[in-house]
Design a protein around this motif. Structure first.
Motif, PDB file in Angstrom:
ATOM      1  N   GLU A  70       0.883  -1.339  -0.130  1.00 27.96           N
ATOM      2  CA  GLU A  70      -0.002  -0.100   0.049  1.00 27.96           C
ATOM      3  C   GLU A  70       0.809   1.186   0.075  1.00 27.96           C
ATOM      4  N   PHE A  71       2.185   1.383   0.787  1.00 25.73           N
ATOM      5  CA  PHE A  71       2.676   2.416   0.866  1.00 25.73           C
ATOM      6  C   PHE A  71       4.143   2.294   0.171  1.00 25.73           C
ATOM      7  N   SER A  72       4.362   1.311  -0.698  1.00 21.02           N
ATOM      8  CA  SER A  72       5.542   1.154  -1.559  1.00 21.02           C
ATOM      9  C   SER A  72       5.913   2.204  -2.228  1.00 21.02           C
ATOM     10  N   THR A  73       5.067   3.092  -2.705  1.00 20.54           N
ATOM     11  CA  THR A  73       5.610   4.333  -3.530  1.00 20.54           C
ATOM     12  C   THR A  73       5.335   5.572  -3.036  1.00 20.54           C
ATOM     13  N   PHE A  74       4.882   5.575  -1.633  1.00 20.46           N
ATOM     14  CA  PHE A  74       4.863   6.795  -0.976  1.00 20.46           C
ATOM     15  C   PHE A  74       5.925   7.404  -0.454  1.00 20.46           C
ATOM     16  N   GLN A  75       6.139   8.657  -1.222  1.00 17.40           N
ATOM     17  CA  GLN A  75       7.681   9.388  -0.941  1.00 17.40           C
ATOM     18  C   GLN A  75       7.796  10.400   0.035  1.00 17.40           C
ATOM     19  N   ARG A  76       6.801  10.467   0.697  1.00 16.33           N
ATOM     20  CA  ARG A  76       6.633  11.537   1.828  1.00 16.33           C
ATOM     21  C   ARG A  76       7.202  11.181   3.352  1.00 16.33           C
ATOM     22  N   ALA A  77       7.505  10.059   3.446  1.00 13.37           N
ATOM     23  CA  ALA A  77       7.698   9.510   4.912  1.00 13.37           C
ATOM     24  C   ALA A  77       8.947  10.439   5.457  1.00 13.37           C
ATOM     25  N   ALA A  78       8.782  10.954   6.596  1.00 15.82           N
ATOM     26  CA  ALA A  78       9.889  11.697   7.196  1.00 15.82           C
ATOM     27  C   ALA A  78      10.644  10.822   8.156  1.00 15.82           C
ATOM     28  N   ASP A  79      12.134  11.006   8.240  1.00 12.21           N
ATOM     29  CA  ASP A  79      12.766  10.546   9.167  1.00 12.21           C
ATOM     30  C   ASP A  79      12.960   8.913   9.161  1.00 12.21           C
ATOM     31  N   ASN A  80      12.988   8.311   7.830  1.00 13.76           N
ATOM     32  CA  ASN A  80      12.875   6.827   7.548  1.00 13.76           C
ATOM     33  C   ASN A  80      11.678   6.315   8.362  1.00 13.76           C
TER      34      ASN A  80
END
Length: 269
Positions: free
Chosen positions: A48-58
């Motif tokens: 579901e979130f494999s292409t989400f690019q906005r995650a902060a701080d790993n």
């Protein structure tokens, strides 16, 4: 006190129903704040979130297959999540069954009522531990305006009854948890425009809202006309309130029911 920031980076949240709809956008909002998220669903894809690019701080999102009507599933998920991230700072729970059938009444009671109680009880020791460590742990229960004003098309459905019941449970547990410095609050939502999902493989999964809008445009138009803001909420607007309630910015907000409905309930008075 300043600046006005969530300061949630490095914390850990549990999100039920995180693979789609409002839950999915809540997971994304938390990841963007640097929150590690353990999310569950009955039938998650896992990407579901494999292409989400906005995650902060790993920050990471870890999925589990969980039937929230099954107490053992919930307890195992909580333990697995703690083993993965070592703590719990926030829970989010929401209702799922809406059909006016005896089967859904029974499933809804097990999932929406007993599932919520089981989740609260299973996470209590970890939330208390975070409070003792100086955190501001929080539980956010998602309910619906349907449990307060009978305006949504859920006639004869367990959705109406149990969304209101969940708010009562949340207030009761707020009384129990508050002396332990753990906060419990409820969001009562009006119309929420859940978007379709484009999966990494290019396939598109239509949301319940978009499907209903396509098949019943006149019903959606009539409901939107009842909203003073003249539109449904976007999922991001709900997720923003969850982030606020998860953070120490809301450290004195406990036992509250916050209505996120574009003033629809006020217009019905």
């Amino acid at each position: 006190m300043y600046p006005f920031a969530s300061n949630l980076s490095g914390s850990h949240a549990l999100v039920t129903g995180g693979s789609k709809g409002i839950g999915r956008l809540i997971v994304q909002a938390l990841l963007a704040e640097g929150v590690n998220v353990s999310y569950c669903a009955r039938n998650p894809r896992g990407d579901e979130f494999s292409t989400f690019q906005r995650a902060a701080d790993n920050a990471r999102a870890v999925v589990s297959t969980v039937d929230i009507a099954n107490a053992a599933d919930i307890k195992n998920w909580v333990k697995k999540s703690v083993d993965e991230f070592g703590k719990i700072d926030c829970d989010k729970a929401s209702p799922i069954f809406q059909d006016p059938t005896p089967e859904h009444w029974e499933k809804s009671f097990k999932a929406d009522i007993m599932g919520l109680v089981t989740l609260l009880e299973a996470t209590e020791p970890y939330l208390v531990e975070r409070a003792k460590a100086g955190g501001s742990p929080s539980v956010v229960v998602i309910t619906s305006l349907a449990g307060y004003d009978l305006v949504l098309p859920t006639i004869g459905s367990p959705y109406t009854t149990f969304t209101r019941a969940k708010s009562v449970i949340a207030k009761d547990y707020a009384r129990k948890f508050a002396p332990l410095s753990v906060r419990v609050n409820t969001l009562a939502l009006g119309l929420v425009n859940t978007p379709n999902i484009t999966h990494p493989d290019g396939s598109v999964e239509w949301s319940t809202y978009q499907t209903f809008t396509k098949n019943n445009p006149e019903v959606i138009k009539a409901l939107e006309d009842k909203v003073p803001l003249k539109r449904a909420a976007e999922c991001e607007e709900v997720a923003n309130v969850v982030v606020f309630l998860a953070s120490s910015l809301s450290s004195y907000v406990c036992g509250a029911t916050i209505t996120v409905d574009g003033s629809m309930s006020n217009a019905l008075v």
